[in-house]
Design a protein around this motif. Structure first.
Motif, PDB file in Angstrom:
ATOM      1  N   PHE A 326       0.891  -1.280   0.004  1.00 34.89           N
ATOM      2  CA  PHE A 326      -0.298   0.178  -0.013  1.00 34.89           C
ATOM      3  C   PHE A 326       0.586   1.097  -0.150  1.00 34.89           C
ATOM      4  CE2 PHE A 326       1.126  -0.702   4.433  1.00 34.89           C
ATOM      5  CZ  PHE A 326       1.074   0.702   4.885  1.00 34.89           C
ATOM      6  N   THR A 327       0.456   2.433  -0.340  1.00 33.96           N
ATOM      7  CA  THR A 327       0.966   3.591  -0.362  1.00 33.96           C
ATOM      8  C   THR A 327       0.566   4.492   0.358  1.00 33.96           C
ATOM      9  OG1 THR A 327       1.443   3.394  -2.855  1.00 33.96           O
ATOM     10  CG2 THR A 327       1.788   5.520  -1.941  1.00 33.96           C
ATOM     11  N   THR A 328       1.506   5.089   1.433  1.00 34.29           N
ATOM     12  CA  THR A 328       1.113   6.091   2.487  1.00 34.29           C
ATOM     13  C   THR A 328       0.746   7.287   1.924  1.00 34.29           C
ATOM     14  OG1 THR A 328       3.461   6.673   2.959  1.00 34.29           O
ATOM     15  CG2 THR A 328       2.683   4.887   4.004  1.00 34.29           C
ATOM     16  N   ASP A 329       0.110   8.133   2.903  1.00 32.76           N
ATOM     17  CA  ASP A 329      -0.468   9.506   2.307  1.00 32.76           C
ATOM     18  C   ASP A 329       0.824  10.208   2.376  1.00 32.76           C
ATOM     19  OD1 ASP A 329      -1.348  11.822   1.995  1.00 32.76           O
ATOM     20  OD2 ASP A 329      -2.733  12.006   3.685  1.00 32.76           O
ATOM     21  N   GLY A 330       1.289  11.073   1.127  1.00 30.91           N
ATOM     22  CA  GLY A 330       2.375  11.696   1.256  1.00 30.91           C
ATOM     23  C   GLY A 330       2.334  13.191   1.700  1.00 30.91           C
ATOM     24  N   GLY A 331       0.968  13.792   2.044  1.00 26.59           N
ATOM     25  CA  GLY A 331       0.930  14.860   2.889  1.00 26.59           C
ATOM     26  C   GLY A 331       0.782  16.027   1.841  1.00 26.59           C
ATOM     27  N   SER A 332       1.474  17.237   2.060  1.00 30.06           N
ATOM     28  CA  SER A 332       1.669  18.268   1.160  1.00 30.06           C
ATOM     29  C   SER A 332       2.716  17.858   0.075  1.00 30.06           C
ATOM     30  CB  SER A 332       2.061  19.391   2.081  1.00 30.06           C
ATOM     31  OG  SER A 332       3.174  19.157   2.616  1.00 30.06           O
ATOM     32  N   LYS A 333       3.345  16.998   0.108  1.00 31.46           N
ATOM     33  CA  LYS A 333       4.258  16.884  -0.835  1.00 31.46           C
ATOM     34  C   LYS A 333       3.807  15.758  -2.157  1.00 31.46           C
ATOM     35  CE  LYS A 333       8.250  17.305   1.959  1.00 31.46           C
ATOM     36  NZ  LYS A 333       9.976  16.537   2.475  1.00 31.46           N
ATOM     37  N   GLY A 334       2.924  15.236  -1.567  1.00 29.95           N
ATOM     38  CA  GLY A 334       2.135  14.383  -2.587  1.00 29.95           C
ATOM     39  C   GLY A 334       2.796  13.238  -2.910  1.00 29.95           C
ATOM     40  N   GLU A 335       3.928  12.769  -2.431  1.00 33.68           N
ATOM     41  CA  GLU A 335       4.896  11.657  -2.617  1.00 33.68           C
ATOM     42  C   GLU A 335       4.662  10.407  -1.484  1.00 33.68           C
ATOM     43  OE1 GLU A 335       8.655  12.725  -3.261  1.00 33.68           O
ATOM     44  OE2 GLU A 335       8.303  14.024  -5.064  1.00 33.68           O
ATOM     45  N   GLY A 336       3.872   9.773  -1.624  1.00 38.56           N
ATOM     46  CA  GLY A 336       3.522   8.427  -0.581  1.00 38.56           C
ATOM     47  C   GLY A 336       4.662   7.448  -0.676  1.00 38.56           C
ATOM     48  N   GLU A 337       4.778   6.848   0.268  1.00 34.25           N
ATOM     49  CA  GLU A 337       5.865   5.936   0.653  1.00 34.25           C
ATOM     50  C   GLU A 337       5.300   4.333   0.394  1.00 34.25           C
ATOM     51  OE1 GLU A 337       9.299   4.069   3.698  1.00 34.25           O
ATOM     52  OE2 GLU A 337       7.828   5.849   4.170  1.00 34.25           O
ATOM     53  N   VAL A 338       5.892   3.707  -0.372  1.00 30.67           N
ATOM     54  CA  VAL A 338       5.172   2.178  -0.751  1.00 30.67           C
ATOM     55  C   VAL A 338       5.699   1.407   0.567  1.00 30.67           C
ATOM     56  CG1 VAL A 338       5.313   0.116  -2.036  1.00 30.67           C
ATOM     57  CG2 VAL A 338       5.199   2.327  -3.206  1.00 30.67           C
ATOM     58  N   LYS A 339       4.600   0.699   1.241  1.00 27.17           N
ATOM     59  CA  LYS A 339       4.886  -0.130   2.404  1.00 27.17           C
ATOM     60  C   LYS A 339       4.185  -1.446   2.086  1.00 27.17           C
ATOM     61  CE  LYS A 339       5.941   3.430   5.846  1.00 27.17           C
ATOM     62  NZ  LYS A 339       5.813   3.753   7.158  1.00 27.17           N
ATOM     63  N   THR A 340       4.458  -2.376   3.089  1.00 31.09           N
ATOM     64  CA  THR A 340       3.779  -3.634   2.848  1.00 31.09           C
ATOM     65  C   THR A 340       2.979  -4.050   4.381  1.00 31.09           C
ATOM     66  OG1 THR A 340       5.465  -4.615   1.456  1.00 31.09           O
ATOM     67  CG2 THR A 340       4.273  -6.208   2.579  1.00 31.09           C
ATOM     68  N   ARG A 341       1.890  -4.449   4.169  1.00 33.17           N
ATOM     69  CA  ARG A 341       0.941  -5.001   5.254  1.00 33.17           C
ATOM     70  C   ARG A 341       1.212  -6.379   5.319  1.00 33.17           C
ATOM     71  NH1 ARG A 341      -3.204  -1.610   3.059  1.00 33.17           N
ATOM     72  NH2 ARG A 341      -3.686   0.340   4.138  1.00 33.17           N
ATOM     73  N   SER A 342       1.173  -6.985   6.821  1.00 32.96           N
ATOM     74  CA  SER A 342       1.424  -8.531   6.849  1.00 32.96           C
ATOM     75  C   SER A 342       0.023  -8.943   7.288  1.00 32.96           C
ATOM     76  CB  SER A 342       2.567  -8.820   7.666  1.00 32.96           C
ATOM     77  OG  SER A 342       3.617  -8.399   6.886  1.00 32.96           O
ATOM     78  N   PHE A 343      -0.576 -10.122   6.877  1.00 36.14           N
ATOM     79  CA  PHE A 343      -1.641 -10.766   7.620  1.00 36.14           C
ATOM     80  C   PHE A 343      -1.516 -12.270   8.079  1.00 36.14           C
ATOM     81  CE2 PHE A 343      -2.838  -7.274   4.416  1.00 36.14           C
ATOM     82  CZ  PHE A 343      -4.020  -6.897   5.229  1.00 36.14           C
ATOM     83  N   ASN A 344      -2.152 -12.504   9.031  1.00 32.81           N
ATOM     84  CA  ASN A 344      -2.041 -13.802   9.375  1.00 32.81           C
ATOM     85  C   ASN A 344      -3.423 -14.438   8.964  1.00 32.81           C
ATOM     86  OD1 ASN A 344      -2.202 -16.536  10.686  1.00 32.81           O
ATOM     87  ND2 ASN A 344      -1.725 -16.081  12.659  1.00 32.81           N
ATOM     88  N   SER A 345      -3.436 -15.164   7.875  1.00 34.90           N
ATOM     89  CA  SER A 345      -4.517 -15.783   7.161  1.00 34.90           C
ATOM     90  C   SER A 345      -4.996 -17.189   6.988  1.00 34.90           C
ATOM     91  CB  SER A 345      -4.394 -14.965   5.569  1.00 34.90           C
ATOM     92  OG  SER A 345      -4.086 -13.731   5.750  1.00 34.90           O
ATOM     93  N   ILE A 346      -5.955 -17.375   6.500  1.00 32.41           N
ATOM     94  CA  ILE A 346      -6.316 -18.651   5.962  1.00 32.41           C
ATOM     95  C   ILE A 346      -6.662 -18.682   4.499  1.00 32.41           C
ATOM     96  CG2 ILE A 346      -8.092 -20.556   6.163  1.00 32.41           C
ATOM     97  CD1 ILE A 346      -8.225 -20.126   9.060  1.00 32.41           C
ATOM     98  N   VAL A 347      -6.377 -19.500   3.708  1.00 37.94           N
ATOM     99  CA  VAL A 347      -6.722 -19.622   2.362  1.00 37.94           C
ATOM    100  C   VAL A 347      -7.615 -20.938   2.053  1.00 37.94           C
ATOM    101  CG1 VAL A 347      -4.804 -20.954   1.637  1.00 37.94           C
ATOM    102  CG2 VAL A 347      -6.242 -19.717  -0.186  1.00 37.94           C
ATOM    103  N   PHE A 348      -8.728 -20.892   1.385  1.00 40.43           N
ATOM    104  CA  PHE A 348      -9.715 -21.813   0.890  1.00 40.43           C
ATOM    105  C   PHE A 348      -9.699 -21.916  -0.281  1.00 40.43           C
ATOM    106  CE2 PHE A 348     -13.982 -23.502   0.753  1.00 40.43           C
ATOM    107  CZ  PHE A 348     -13.777 -24.739   1.360  1.00 40.43           C
ATOM    108  N   VAL A 349      -9.489 -23.308  -0.946  1.00 42.41           N
ATOM    109  CA  VAL A 349      -9.597 -23.711  -2.173  1.00 42.41           C
ATOM    110  C   VAL A 349     -10.250 -24.798  -2.470  1.00 42.41           C
ATOM    111  CG1 VAL A 349      -7.775 -24.360  -3.998  1.00 42.41           C
ATOM    112  CG2 VAL A 349      -7.067 -22.903  -2.293  1.00 42.41           C
ATOM    113  N   VAL A 350     -11.193 -24.809  -3.487  1.00 39.13           N
ATOM    114  CA  VAL A 350     -12.125 -25.919  -3.836  1.00 39.13           C
ATOM    115  C   VAL A 350     -11.499 -26.227  -5.200  1.00 39.13           C
ATOM    116  CG1 VAL A 350     -14.086 -24.954  -2.347  1.00 39.13           C
ATOM    117  CG2 VAL A 350     -13.814 -24.292  -4.754  1.00 39.13           C
ATOM    118  N   PRO A 351     -11.814 -27.672  -5.641  1.00 40.32           N
ATOM    119  CA  PRO A 351     -11.466 -28.290  -6.968  1.00 40.32           C
ATOM    120  C   PRO A 351     -12.435 -27.613  -8.076  1.00 40.32           C
ATOM    121  CG  PRO A 351     -12.880 -29.906  -5.703  1.00 40.32           C
ATOM    122  CD  PRO A 351     -12.688 -28.756  -4.716  1.00 40.32           C
ATOM    123  N   ASP A 352     -11.540 -27.290  -9.170  1.00 45.27           N
ATOM    124  CA  ASP A 352     -11.882 -27.062 -10.390  1.00 45.27           C
ATOM    125  C   ASP A 352     -12.727 -25.553 -10.091  1.00 45.27           C
ATOM    126  OD1 ASP A 352     -11.296 -29.534 -11.332  1.00 45.27           O
ATOM    127  OD2 ASP A 352     -13.531 -30.350 -10.591  1.00 45.27           O
TER     128      ASP A 352
END
Length: 546
Positions: A326-352
């Motif tokens: 995600f990109t942070t709010d750059g404020g008055s300069k208008g240049e945001g910084e690209v950062k990464t969020r991390s999640f503890n997740s579950i993925v669910f997959v079904v056949p076909d």
């Protein structure tokens, strides 16, 4: 024979201590009159309760001791001052905290200094109960009010914000007492704890009075009848179906957690274990918490998982660490910084169906998965070492099997919170699937203590709970709290295949929540108010006569 002899010795020692405390109490009804020996006896009572509160939980898991575990502290607090009783409660609570939560020291950067706040917080709850126990001297009122006070304190433990920790409660000690467990479907675990405390108060009152009254016999008989009737509640409801579920326990070490190379090796281990053990008729395969990383940014690995599902026509649910840029709010300069969020997740997959569904964990572990109040406080490193800063999910997600079964996913300690799980059931979950990775705590009692919470959630909601653990024990719990299948080995690779009962009939607790808790909390408050008014009236009349 050796264990039986040990039990007799333990009971004999407890009876001697109880008689000693009771005799000291009769001679010295006021704490100001206690000599040093009498104070030591009462402190020993507090220590005894602390030790018993350890013994009732895994390990050694001697749940029968729960019916006497509070008797020493109740005797020690009777007619003591509120300050001294609070101190006794702190002693009991500290011993209980360090004994039950000893696995805390297995965590990286967790030492004696970091353990102190945790132990004190847990001990304070016991101190509150002890303070109330010292102020209620009427035996009948004690029997009515003290169980209410205890479960109110347990509720506070589960609703204290980032300090919430409803772990190793009195009800958890009865996970093998199947008859008593059934009341959880009506009252939640609070009703079970209520009955246990009532039993302890009855025994303490008998020792204080040095006799058994008709009312006390009636109380004991009621508890016995509750056990017997509880067994009659165990039955087979009109279950709509069963599903064959396979749990994979890969035993991936804490050192195999990062890097693309180890990610590939973990996938190969999971794929190999699954293909080796899979059999005809399996509907769902479950892999544990955070065994894979970054599936959304790894299309090759995602295709491999989809191929596995297609080959055997199975659905697959797996724990995964996910990332989002995600990109942070750059404020008055208008240049945001690209950062990464991390999640503890579950993925669910079904056949076909190459459209995986993700659930991001909603209840994160404080100081483990995020730093509480980080926007307002700068925690000292010696107290709270830097945590993995994960991001909380936005919303709860159910998973739908191809034939229609609705899965309620749980990640790690989300199974500790009754309200959270109950809401999942009321939103449609027919079976609960928990993924967990407890091997951070080594070969300790922690995984066994943790699994008991899933037993409680199964009974409360009349739902099967499937627990897929990285290092074990993985298990299946039926809607009545019976562990119907468990991996035979702990801290090793294993697979487990079991028929799991699917139920779509909500329990009374699922529909109405903590109705019992609110009723007894209101009742205890009313009883205390009436008692205070009665004392005030008596005091006024006495002054009038003088």
């Amino acid at each position: 024979m050796i264990w039986a002899s040990g039990n007799k010795s333990t009971l004999s020692s407890l009876l001697k201590l109880a008689n000693r405390i009771a005799s000291e109490k009769i001679r010295s009804p006021n704490i100001t009159a206690f000599n040093s020996n009498q104070i030591i006896v009462r402190i020993l009572g507090a220590i005894a309760s602390g030790i018993l509160l350890i013994l009732i939980h895994p390990t050694p898991d001697q749940g029968w001791l729960a019916w006497v575990c509070l008797v020493p502290i109740l005797l020690a607090c009777h007619r003591s001052s509120i300050g001294f009783s609070s101190l006794l409660g702190l002693i009991t609570g500290l011993i209980y905290a360090y004994g039950v939560f000893f696995w805390f020291f297995h965590l990286p950067k967790a030492g004696a200094v970091q353990s102190i706040p945790l132990a004190i917080i847990i001990a304070l709850y016991v101190a509150v109960f002890a303070a109330f126990a010292s102020r209620i001297n009427n035996n009948f009122l004690r029997l009515l009010v003290l169980p209410c006070i205890w479960i109110t304190v347990e509720w506070l433990r589960a609703h204290a914000g980032f300090l919430s920790l409803p772990w190793a409660t009195l009800a958890h000690s009865q996970h093998q007492n199947i008859g008593l467990l059934q009341y959880g479907a009506f009252t939640g675990t609070y009703g079970i704890s209520f009955i246990i405390v009532a039993g302890n108060v009855l025994l303490a009152n008998m020792i204080i009075m040095r006799k058994v009254s008709i009312e006390q016999w009636l109380g004991i008989s009621t508890i016995l009848l509750l056990h017997l009737y509880g067994h009659s509640l165990i039955g087979e409801p009109e279950l709509t179906k069963t599903q064959k579920i396979m749990l994979v326990q890969p035993h991936i070490s804490v050192h195999e957690v990062r890097g693309e190379q180890t990610n590939q090796l973990r996938w190969q281990k999971l794929d190999r274990l699954t293909r080796k053990a899979i059999e005809t008729g399996i509907d769902l395969v479950v892999w544990p918490e955070t065994v894979l990383r970054g599936l959304k940014s790894n299309p090759l690995l995602m295709r491999n998982i989809q191929t596995l599902c297609n080959d055997y026509q199975i659905s697959l649910l797996s724990g995964v660490t996910e990332f989002e840029k995600f990109t942070t709010d750059g404020g008055s300069k208008g240049e945001g910084e690209v950062k990464t969020r991390s999640f503890n997740s579950i993925v669910f997959v079904v056949p076909d169906k190459p459209s995986p569904v993700f659930y991001n964990k909603l209840i994160l572990v404080p100081f483990g998965e995020y730093t509480p109040l980080s926007d307002y406080l700068s925690w000292p490193q010696w107290l709270a070492p830097v945590a993995s800063e994960l991001t909380r999910g936005d919303a709860y997600v159910h998973f739908a099997m191809p034939e229609g079964t609705i899965i309620g996913p749980l990640i790690c300690w989300e199974n500790l919170f009754p309200d959270f799980v109950r809401q999942s059931v009321m939103d449609g979950a027919q079976v609960l699937v928990q993924v967990v990775n407890n091997n951070w705590f080594g070969q300790s009692a922690q995984p066994f203590q943790h699994n008991i919470a899933s037993v409680m959630r199964a009974v409360e909601n009349r739902r099967s709970v499937v627990v897929a653990s990285n290092s074990g024990p993985s298990q299946v719990v039926d809607p009545w709290g019976r562990v119907t299948a468990v991996t035979p080995e702990y801290f090793s690779k294993a697979t487990l295949i079991s028929e799991v009962q699917i139920n779509d009939i909500p329990s009374f607790y699922s529909r109405h929540g903590d109705l019992f808790l609110w009723f007894v909390m209101g009742f205890s408050a009313l009883a205390l108010l009436l008692s205070l008014l009665s004392r005030q009236t008596s005091h006024t009349q006495k002054n009038g006569r003088n």
